[in-house]
Design a protein around this motif. Structure first.
Motif, short mmCIF file in Angstrom:
data_model
loop_
_atom_site.label_atom_id
_atom_site.label_comp_id
_atom_site.label_asym_id
_atom_site.label_seq_id
_atom_site.Cartn_x
_atom_site.Cartn_y
_atom_site.Cartn_z
N ASP A 86 40.11 -8.51 12.99
CA ASP A 86 40.10 -7.53 14.09
C ASP A 86 40.00 -8.25 15.42
O ASP A 86 38.92 -8.39 16.00
N GLU A 88 41.03 -7.38 18.36
CA GLU A 88 40.67 -6.55 19.50
C GLU A 88 39.16 -6.33 19.59
O GLU A 88 38.57 -6.45 20.66
N GLN A 134 41.86 -3.10 29.36
CA GLN A 134 43.24 -3.52 29.07
C GLN A 134 43.55 -4.85 29.74
O GLN A 134 44.22 -5.72 29.17
N LYS A 137 41.91 -7.62 27.71
CA LYS A 137 42.59 -7.86 26.44
C LYS A 137 43.92 -8.58 26.66
O LYS A 137 44.25 -9.54 25.95
N GLN A 138 44.69 -8.10 27.62
CA GLN A 138 45.99 -8.72 27.88
C GLN A 138 45.83 -10.15 28.40
O GLN A 138 46.62 -11.03 28.07
N HIS A 168 55.06 -10.27 22.87
CA HIS A 168 54.68 -9.78 21.55
C HIS A 168 55.91 -9.79 20.63
O HIS A 168 56.98 -9.32 21.01
N TRP A 172 53.46 -4.26 21.42
CA TRP A 172 52.09 -3.82 21.67
C TRP A 172 51.83 -2.42 21.12
O TRP A 172 50.81 -2.16 20.50
N SER A 173 52.77 -1.53 21.34
CA SER A 173 52.58 -0.12 20.96
C SER A 173 52.81 0.15 19.48
O SER A 173 52.47 1.22 18.98
N LYS A 174 53.38 -0.83 18.75
CA LYS A 174 53.76 -0.59 17.36
C LYS A 174 52.75 -1.09 16.34
O LYS A 174 52.82 -0.73 15.17
N ASP A 175 51.83 -1.95 16.76
CA ASP A 175 50.88 -2.51 15.80
C ASP A 175 49.57 -2.82 16.51
O ASP A 175 49.35 -3.92 17.00
N HIS A 176 48.69 -1.83 16.56
CA HIS A 176 47.43 -1.99 17.28
C HIS A 176 46.56 -3.08 16.67
O HIS A 176 45.83 -3.78 17.37
N ARG A 179 47.87 -6.55 18.12
CA ARG A 179 48.38 -6.71 19.48
C ARG A 179 47.64 -7.81 20.27
O ARG A 179 48.14 -8.26 21.30
#
Length: 258
Positions: A86, A88, A134, A137-138, A168, A172-176, A179
């Motif tokens: 994990d 994130e 955000q 994280k980025q 990526h 980013w939006s497809k696999d939390h 990401r």
């Protein structure tokens, strides 16, 4: 003070920093290592040694034949596994831990260079706290990816940090779950990043560049010079956090316009 056993939170913060530094910067004179060592109550030498030992946990490092990095502890292994389960949550934990330490021990801020700046999406309508999270994280993902590729585009070799993107592989939006995983990233120039995101190019199972039919058939001088020249060539591999083959395959299947 360095003889005191490391806590799990301290190892988390050490690994968090390890991910963001180039291999050649894992030394006691690095200002970021000096600053974190002060927060942890450790010496810069002790922290630097811990970071180097962490390298032994990465398959990419071991495959390179580098030696002298065989002292990772059981706790290092545990934190490594937790990050990979994990990314994130661990990034959020480390940000919280770091803030708590900095509040109790105010330090002189380090100068932020261009290669450390994150790239934000449009956060219109979101709260300031969400935007801050955000950004954190980025910025972690960007620094981790650029450090792994030694600050160079893996397709063109470009090394100007202001023109580099931590791209990526799976959007980013497809696999939390992945990401913030550095193995879901490629260091690309802005133009190669855009082409990758739009499906104009991808990688095969041997990490060689594949061009879409549209780019292959183009006679545009810029396309020929920028893209035809790299077709079929393998990318420059990172020294750690190798691109995950499953992510590359997914990009070919879901994004690439072959």
């Amino acid at each position: 003070m360095d003889r005191v056993l490391w806590t799990k939170d301290q190892v988390k913060l050490a690994f968090h920093l390890y991910c963001q530094l180039q291999f050649g910067k894992l030394h006691r004179g690095n200002p970021e290592i000096i600053q974190l060592a002060k927060l942890l109550g450790r010496t810069p030498s002790s922290l630097a040694l811990r970071l180097v030992n962490m390298s032994s946990l990465d398959p990419a490092i071991r495959a390179s034949g580098r030696s002298g990095m065989k002292n990772a502890s059981k706790l290092d292994h545990e934190v490594w596994e937790e990050f990979h389960e994990d990314w994130e949550r661990l990034a959020e934990d480390c940000d919280r831990l770091r803030q708590a330490l900095e509040q109790s021990q105010p330090l002189e801020p380090l100068v932020t260079t261009a290669d450390e700046l994150g790239i934000l999406d449009d956060f219109t309508g979101e709260t300031r706290s969400v935007i801050t999270q955000q950004r954190m994280k980025q910025n972690f993902f960007r620094r981790a990816v650029l450090a792994s590729y030694q600050g160079r585009c893996c397709m063109s070799g470009l090394s100007e940090p202001r023109l580099l993107i931590a791209s990526h592989i799976v959007p980013w939006s497809k696999d939390h779950a992945n990401r913030l995983n550095p193995s879901n990233g490629l260091c690309l120039s802005a133009i190669h990043d855009r082409a990758f995101d739009l499906g104009f190019l991808t990688l095969d199972d041997d990490y060689r560049v594949l061009l879409s039919e549209k780019l292959q058939s183009s006679s545009d001088a810029f396309v020929v010079q920028t893209f035809h020249a790299i077709a079929g060539r393998p990318i420059e591999m990172p020294y750690r956090f190798l691109p995950e083959p499953a992510f590359i395959k997914r990009h070919r299947q879901e994004v690439f316009n072959g």
